[in-house]
Design an enzyme around this catalytic site. Sequence first.
Site, PDB file in Angstrom:
ATOM      1  N   ASP A  13       0.816  -1.220   0.000  1.00 17.59           N
ATOM      2  CA  ASP A  13       0.000   0.000   0.000  1.00 17.59           C
ATOM      3  C   ASP A  13       0.848   1.267   0.000  1.00 17.59           C
ATOM      4  O   ASP A  13       0.471   2.283   0.553  1.00 17.59           O
ATOM      5  CB  ASP A  13      -0.967  -0.005   1.202  1.00 17.59           C
ATOM      6  CG  ASP A  13      -1.732  -1.304   1.251  1.00 17.59           C
ATOM      7  OD1 ASP A  13      -2.201  -1.722   0.185  1.00 17.59           O
ATOM      8  OD2 ASP A  13      -1.827  -1.909   2.327  1.00 17.59           O
ATOM      9  N   ALA A  41      -3.433  -8.920  -2.650  1.00 18.51           N
ATOM     10  CA  ALA A  41      -2.951  -7.571  -2.940  1.00 18.51           C
ATOM     11  C   ALA A  41      -4.028  -6.776  -3.647  1.00 18.51           C
ATOM     12  O   ALA A  41      -4.703  -7.295  -4.532  1.00 18.51           O
ATOM     13  CB  ALA A  41      -1.724  -7.645  -3.836  1.00 18.51           C
ATOM     14  N   HIS A  43      -4.625  -2.962  -5.582  1.00 20.39           N
ATOM     15  CA  HIS A  43      -4.036  -1.706  -6.037  1.00 20.39           C
ATOM     16  C   HIS A  43      -5.146  -0.757  -6.443  1.00 20.39           C
ATOM     17  O   HIS A  43      -6.113  -1.170  -7.077  1.00 20.39           O
ATOM     18  CB  HIS A  43      -3.150  -1.935  -7.261  1.00 20.39           C
ATOM     19  CG  HIS A  43      -1.947  -2.778  -6.987  1.00 20.39           C
ATOM     20  ND1 HIS A  43      -0.989  -2.433  -6.089  1.00 20.39           N
ATOM     21  CD2 HIS A  43      -1.559  -3.951  -7.514  1.00 20.39           C
ATOM     22  CE1 HIS A  43      -0.046  -3.361  -6.075  1.00 20.39           C
ATOM     23  NE2 HIS A  43      -0.379  -4.299  -6.928  1.00 20.39           N
ATOM     24  N   GLN A 173       2.387  -6.444  -2.560  1.00 17.17           N
ATOM     25  CA  GLN A 173       2.748  -6.377  -1.138  1.00 17.17           C
ATOM     26  C   GLN A 173       3.950  -5.437  -0.957  1.00 17.17           C
ATOM     27  O   GLN A 173       4.148  -4.552  -1.766  1.00 17.17           O
ATOM     28  CB  GLN A 173       3.055  -7.785  -0.568  1.00 17.17           C
ATOM     29  CG  GLN A 173       1.828  -8.632  -0.338  1.00 17.17           C
ATOM     30  CD  GLN A 173       1.354  -9.358  -1.574  1.00 17.17           C
ATOM     31  OE1 GLN A 173       2.127  -9.694  -2.442  1.00 17.17           O
ATOM     32  NE2 GLN A 173       0.069  -9.618  -1.645  1.00 17.17           N
TER      33      GLN A 173
HETATM   34  P1  IMP Z   1      -2.082 -12.778   3.653  1.00 14.26           P
HETATM   35  O1  IMP Z   1      -1.057 -12.584   2.607  1.00 14.26           O
HETATM   36  O2  IMP Z   1      -3.484 -12.542   3.174  1.00 14.26           O
HETATM   37  O3  IMP Z   1      -1.945 -14.077   4.397  1.00 14.26           O
HETATM   38  O4  IMP Z   1      -1.850 -11.656   4.779  1.00 14.26           O
HETATM   39  C1  IMP Z   1      -0.659 -11.630   5.558  1.00 14.26           C
HETATM   40  C2  IMP Z   1      -0.367 -10.214   5.997  1.00 14.26           C
HETATM   41  O5  IMP Z   1       0.041  -9.454   4.866  1.00 14.26           O
HETATM   42  C3  IMP Z   1      -1.571  -9.469   6.574  1.00 14.26           C
HETATM   43  O6  IMP Z   1      -1.125  -8.555   7.548  1.00 14.26           O
HETATM   44  C4  IMP Z   1      -2.124  -8.720   5.369  1.00 14.26           C
HETATM   45  O7  IMP Z   1      -2.871  -7.584   5.747  1.00 14.26           O
HETATM   46  C5  IMP Z   1      -0.839  -8.361   4.677  1.00 14.26           C
HETATM   47  N1  IMP Z   1      -0.975  -8.178   3.226  1.00 14.26           N
HETATM   48  C6  IMP Z   1      -1.048  -9.129   2.274  1.00 14.26           C
HETATM   49  N2  IMP Z   1      -1.114  -8.592   1.062  1.00 14.26           N
HETATM   50  C7  IMP Z   1      -1.066  -7.258   1.235  1.00 14.26           C
HETATM   51  C8  IMP Z   1      -1.062  -6.148   0.343  1.00 14.26           C
HETATM   52  O8  IMP Z   1      -1.086  -6.269  -0.884  1.00 14.26           O
HETATM   53  N3  IMP Z   1      -0.985  -4.925   0.923  1.00 14.26           N
HETATM   54  C9  IMP Z   1      -0.909  -4.757   2.249  1.00 14.26           C
HETATM   55  N4  IMP Z   1      -0.901  -5.757   3.122  1.00 14.26           N
HETATM   56  C10 IMP Z   1      -0.978  -6.996   2.617  1.00 14.26           C
HETATM   57 MG    MG Z   2      -2.771  -2.400  -1.643  1.00 12.44          MG
END
Ligand code: IMP
Ligand code: MG
Length: 331
Positions: A13, A41, A43, A173
């Site tokens: 982000d 993710a 965007h 990410q």
């Molecule tokens: P997961 O990848 O859904 O298992 O999430 C693991 C951690 O990464 C959590 O804290 C999510 O909020 C964070 N996260 C995963 N993808 C993103 C992204 O694209 N942007 C921001 N945080 C992310």
């Molecule tokens: Mg994002």
Amino acid sequence: MTVTVVVGGFFGDEGKGKIISYLAQKDSPVIIVRGGAGPNAGHTICDEHKTYKVRMLPCGFLNPGARVMIGPGVVVNPKILLQEIDEFGAKGRALIDKKCGIIEDSHISRDSDLKSKIGSTGSGTGPANADRAMRELKMAEDVESLSALLTDVPGEINGAISAGRNVLIEGTQGTFLSLWHGTYPFVTSKDVTASGICADVGVGPTKVDEVIVVFKAYVTRVGDGMLNGELAAEEAEARGWSEVGTVTGRPRRAADFDFELAGRAVMLNGATQISLTKLDVLFPECAKKTAYDELSKQAQSFVEEIEGRLATPVTVIGTGPAVRDIIDRRS
Ligand code: IMP
Ligand code: MG
């Protein structure tokens, strides 16, 4: 000819979507390819007409002359992908690798444990990657609804590179959500640094010319895990730093720009350039500026402090939500 990789420098982000969308139009890449984890993710991209939110489609889709692709390292939710291709008019120029893994409903239900444990997005991305490691995951080539989209993504990209064309590789990410380099266990299910993103799409390290690490002018994080100097929600609100997650709608936690973390991100990614976003949130007088010398002295000192302390040029600066609100100091 340039092969450029764009990755997030903090916790996701950082505003990569807008930066990638700008580069996708400005640099005329023939292929824009997405690496990273999966539909966890999100965007956000704004142009003159509207705001787009994408979870699967590469952010470069607003360049109608480019083909947009997803590398074999990314897990795909077919429903979300097909819907975005349709909604954003990318039919015929959106392709995925035949070895992309497939997220099924069972992965999404298994993710609910991780939601409460580490704050996962609940998109099924982590369980799908776990199944891939167990050699149990279904591949895109086994899914009928995806058959028209399948290609050899590494073959396509490396062909374009050999032909001397520009290629843009987009990360998702952020560096400190990397499974290897992040704040484990509060991380995503893959490495998401520049090297990992290149592996996801099948581009070797010798082919990469530029690595742009994107930092927001302040740090935010959704989900759990450490955030040095975290502000109270009211303070973040007062500073205009309160945001909500694109995928989950959860509030993002916020802190000041972290030079130490940024330095480590520059190191881990081998950054050749820095892109700094949301400078207008820190310095409202800079909103919508498109030339560096139109920035206030304070804003320029902040940019120069980043360049000095991180020994890396700040080349692309975001000054507002729209793709055209940008200062491009490259060349
Ligand atoms: P997961 O990848 O859904 O298992 O999430 C693991 C951690 O990464 C959590 O804290 C999510 O909020 C964070 N996260 C995963 N993808 C993103 C992204 O694209 N942007 C921001 N945080 C992310
Ligand atoms: Mg994002």
